[in-house]
Each structure stands twice: as C-alpha cells, then as structure tokens.
Enzyme design. Sequence first.
Site, PDB file in Angstrom:
ATOM      1  CG  ASP A 146      18.947  41.260  12.008  1.00 36.58           C
ATOM      2  OD1 ASP A 146      17.859  40.704  12.140  1.00 36.58           O
ATOM      3  OD2 ASP A 146      19.674  41.577  12.955  1.00 36.58           O
TER       4      ASP A 146
ATOM      5  CG  LEU B   5      16.263  35.027   6.591  1.00 38.38           C
ATOM      6  CD1 LEU B   5      16.371  33.581   6.921  1.00 38.38           C
ATOM      7  CD2 LEU B   5      16.522  35.256   5.168  1.00 38.38           C
TER       8      LEU B   5
ATOM      9  CE  LYS C  80      10.453  34.532   3.004  1.00 35.92           C
ATOM     10  NZ  LYS C  80       9.659  35.694   2.579  1.00 35.92           N
ATOM     11  CG  ASP C  81      19.445  37.860   4.899  1.00 34.20           C
ATOM     12  OD1 ASP C  81      19.901  38.514   3.958  1.00 34.20           O
ATOM     13  OD2 ASP C  81      19.835  37.984   6.066  1.00 34.20           O
ATOM     14  CE  LYS C  82      25.567  35.035  -0.618  1.00 33.68           C
ATOM     15  NZ  LYS C  82      26.779  35.782  -1.008  1.00 33.68           N
TER      16      LYS C  82
END
Length: 643
Positions: A62, A64, A279-281
């Site tokens: 959650d 990355l 990769k996450d935002k």
Amino acid sequence: MEAVEMTSLKRPHSEDDVGNVDEIKRQKISEESSKTGSNSEQSVDIVTEQPGKPLLEDKKDDILNEEGEEEDNELEESDEEGDPESFADMMKHGLIELDVGITKFVSSHKGFSGILKERYSDFVVHEIGKDGHISHLDDFSVPVDDEEPSEEIFTVLSNEDKQHLEELQLFKNKETSVAIEVIEDTKEKRTIIHHAVKSLFPGLETKTEDRDGKKYIVAYHAAGKKALANPRKHSWPKSRGSYCHFVLYKENKDTMDAINVLSKFLRVKPNIFSYMGTKDKRAITVQEIAVLRITAQRLAHLNKCLMNFKLGNFSYKNHPLKLGELQGNHFTVVLRNITGTDDQVQQAMHSLKEIGFINYYGMQRFGTTAVPTYQVGRYAILQNNWNEVMDLILKPRPGKGYLVKCREEWAKTKDPAAALKKLPVKRCVEGQLLRGLLKYGLKNIVSAFGIIPRNNRLMYIHSYQSYIWNNMVSKRIEEYGLKVVSGDLVLKGGTAVHIGEADVDVYTIHDIVMPLPGFDVIYPKHKIGDAYKEMLSADNLDISNMRHKIRDYSLSGAYRKIIIRPQNVRWEVVAYDDPRIPLFNTDLDNLEGKPPPILPTEGKFKALKMEFSLPPSTYATMAIREVLKMDTSIKKQTHTRPY
C-alpha cells in the site's frame, strides 16, 4: 521478547471534521487519548492512499513495494474517491486492522504519534536493482554516438506539419502520405527532416520527391505501400543497444500513469516500456525504466515539457527490464510533528533495526469499501457462488456519484444495459462485469466475470489468501512469540521443510516462513497447522483440496517470511517551524544545486526522518506501524489537522 497485543482505540469525530478530498487522503497519524490497563498502547490512525489499481499475489504494497509478475492492467481506476461527504460516509463501513488479522506487535516500546505524508515529498522511494545498486537521478547528459540526430529534429517541423504527420501515423485521415516542402533546400536540411519524421513519428518512412521544381519530403506508412517502393529504410544503429535504459524521477504520479504520459508524448504504445516494479502515487519515486528503440535524445527532450517528471542516467543496453528483477526499495520517510520523547524514538528505531516487524499484508490489500476484496474471494469465487460474486461487486454503497447511481440502478432493475448507461467510465470493474452480463446473460456469470482482466479477477483470491495469512501469523506470534519451535517451517533451496526439535537452535525467527493456503504448500506441524485447517473449514474450504474447477482460480499457495528486518536503517530527529518546507533534499534538488534545508536547533515541531531498505512484496506501512504503534486503516483516521 514477547509480542505486544495492539489495543484498538477510537476517537469519535463528526463529519464536520472532514476536509477536502486531498486532505482526507493524506496519511494522518494522531495519538489516541484513551488508555487500556497499565501498559497502554497508543492506537495511531493513518489515512493511506486508496487502492485504485488492483493488487496481485505478493505484489503490491500500500506504500510502494510492488514486485513480481504482472500482466498489463487495462482497467480504469474505480477507487471510491468522491466528494468529501461520500468518502467519509464510505469510511464508516471500511475495515480496521482487526478485521484483516493485523493484531500484534513485536516491540515493547510505547507508541507515539506523527504525521505520515503530510507532503508527498516526505516519502521518497529509490528502487534497488538486482545487483544491489540503488537508483538515483544524478545525470542529465545524453550518450552520443556517430549516428545520433541533431537537436534540430525537434524544431525543423512546424506545428502544422506535426499535426498532419500524427494524423497520418495514427490513420486518422484518408491520406496515404504527407508532403513537407523543403524551403531551404540543402542535403543537410533534407537529412534533418528525414530524421525528424522517423524519430518523432515511429512507423512512418520518408523519401525525397521533386514536384514542379521543388523538393518535398514525403512521409508514408511503409507496410503494404508497394506504390512507394524502395524507400531508404531508416535503421537503428547496429552498434547501439536496442533498449534505452533511464532513471525516471516522478512526483505524485504512479508508474503506469507516468508511462502512459511518456508514451503519449512520444507517440508510441505503452507496451514498449519495461520496468522492474511499480511505484505508488503519493510519493517521490526513483526507478529504472527501459524503452525499445527510442533514443536518449528524444527522452531527454521530454524534460523540457513534462511536469513532475525528470528523466536521466541514460544508457543503451541489449535487454529490457523484467518485473520482479530487483532486490527491493530504499525508503526515506519523514514523520512530522511527532510526540515521542527521544528515548521512545530511540527504543522504537533500535527495535525496528534489530528485530524488525511482522510481515503483514497491509490494509490496501483488502479494499477500502463496505465490500472487502477478500469477501468476494472467500464467499464467492472459491465457493462457486457466482451470484454472490455479482451481488458483492455491484452492491449499492457510497462512492463516486456515477458508481453510486450505477449500483442503485442495478439493485432496482437487475438490467446491465440500464446500469451501464449510468456509468461514464466503462473500464472499471463494475463496468466490465456489466458488459459481461450484457454479453453472456445473467445465467452465465462465470463467463461474464471472465471479461474482467485476469489480474483483477485474481486480486480477490489473493486478497483472501492474504487474509488467512495475516490471521495465522497473528496466532503464531500469540502462541509462540518470537521463539523458533519444532514444527515451524523454513525454506531450504526454495523448498519448505519442517524444523525438528534438534534444529530449533539452528534458526532464528527471521528464518521462519508461513504458507499462503494452496494445493502446493505444506503447513506447520503444531497448533497453527490445525488453525489453518479450522479457519478454512469455517469458510467451507478443504485444506487438502484447494484446486478449483476453473484453473485460474486454483490456489497453488506460496511461502512468506513472518518477520522482516529492514536493512540500512538510519534515523534522526530534526526540529522545524514551518510544516510546508521540505526537511531534506531530493535527487532533483541536488541536480539543480539547491542547498540542503537549514533547520533550527530547536523549533515548534519535531520530525523523525527515517531510512530503511525492504525486500520485494513487503509493506512499508507495516514497518511504520511497528514504530508508531498505530492502526493503519483509513476508517481509524482522524480528520483534524494537528498544526
């Protein structure tokens, strides 16, 4: 050391506390005022990013750390963002950690509060390649070879020429070619135009023609155009590797969104890009990307026109990148406005460094709405109750306005065509399922569900496996603490074996693995093995027969370490006065020559700056949870700002 039971405390708050959507989605952690018993734990709340894209088995954190095999995900995000009221309303029905089996800590220090991701620049991720090298953006220079086109290719074509060429390239008009008049006719000028067309509009070929005494460069599609035979074929230099590798630095953008933007500007398909992990935002992330036969010069040119992206460290190689082909990620995290004493911080960080944290699957794995993803996997797919699958996914619940209307229409009419009319975004899970129902009918839900991309379908089953694993590891920690016991499992050469009584002292808790349920795993030979059987039986599943009549939904299982000890752990407590200023330099700051921030010796607030490296498929939120002693669920958030 014994595990510490988490005390889950709630702070009542009204809906009036809800700020704007961006503020709601900011990860907030705040200290709980309630206490339980003499050795009270502070339950700290965190608002995580919502899980737009679905998650794969052992694939996405959650925050990355997604690695491993993944297919292209063709669904639009259907996360439940909406106006603040609908988001807050939705969170009333969301999950807390207890719901998904996250109940234990391994450290004994007292928790404290802080704010995670107050700014997205407070969370920086650097990818670690398979050779152990940490990716950094530190060089904008472009490698030059003898056949590299000049910078003039970007300016030699007019905007009108570019528009016509793009329409030709994308077959948007009936023309079979585009002719560009050479105003200043020299061989050098013609060469530049040839290079510009072929470089900027892949798939087009060019040739020179004389028309009424004037020179024209004619662009056309080579395939099937025999009337325009024998063009001078533009080729990629043999001495140059076919793939341009580069470091992508991005801010507040997830990997797939970034690649879609790059492909749009380059006028190519996204599938020519490859990467080792997404990769996450809401972070600054730095990772390696490879792209097929696009020059470093073209890529570097994008630095002039893209916001929140920078590309650099270019090189040519003969191979693409593969998902999962990395050692993990290195995190630099700032927790702002911490309340812990120096002693608390030192205890927490020393414990993280020496012992680690429980390798739970984080909250994003299970969805944020009234219908958790693991429920769809448990009650529906695995039990062959396909009507329940349909009802759970299309069940009315708070969310985006058009999704609410779509689900309400479905509840009233059970008419997929009518429900689809309420849905402007057809590529979300709901839209795909409704299209399947429209195509195959309500009596063939299996085929209708099959229209949803495979990864999205498997998300539900993998979520259920994660749910079982979390619950079982909590039982394991509760029953045996951090001791290695006879009957535990370890991996030897990739194969799981049981530990005998004679070998208990040979291993540590960091060697112990536990299975995700499936037909190709073995289970511990102690109380926890029985607990697996009991939990699966309660869900009407047979632990000895985890195969499904639909092959895709058969569970093979996997093994996962129960305790992760981060590497390269460093930390410091810093003072600051202004919550808006960054507390450390990024790669881009350093490249642009910005001096490091000057921080006061004493300030209004304290922040904990921490660094650590994690292997693939581990959740950074779970490491931070161990430090702060917090509940990481969105439902446990508080909405008031601490400043």
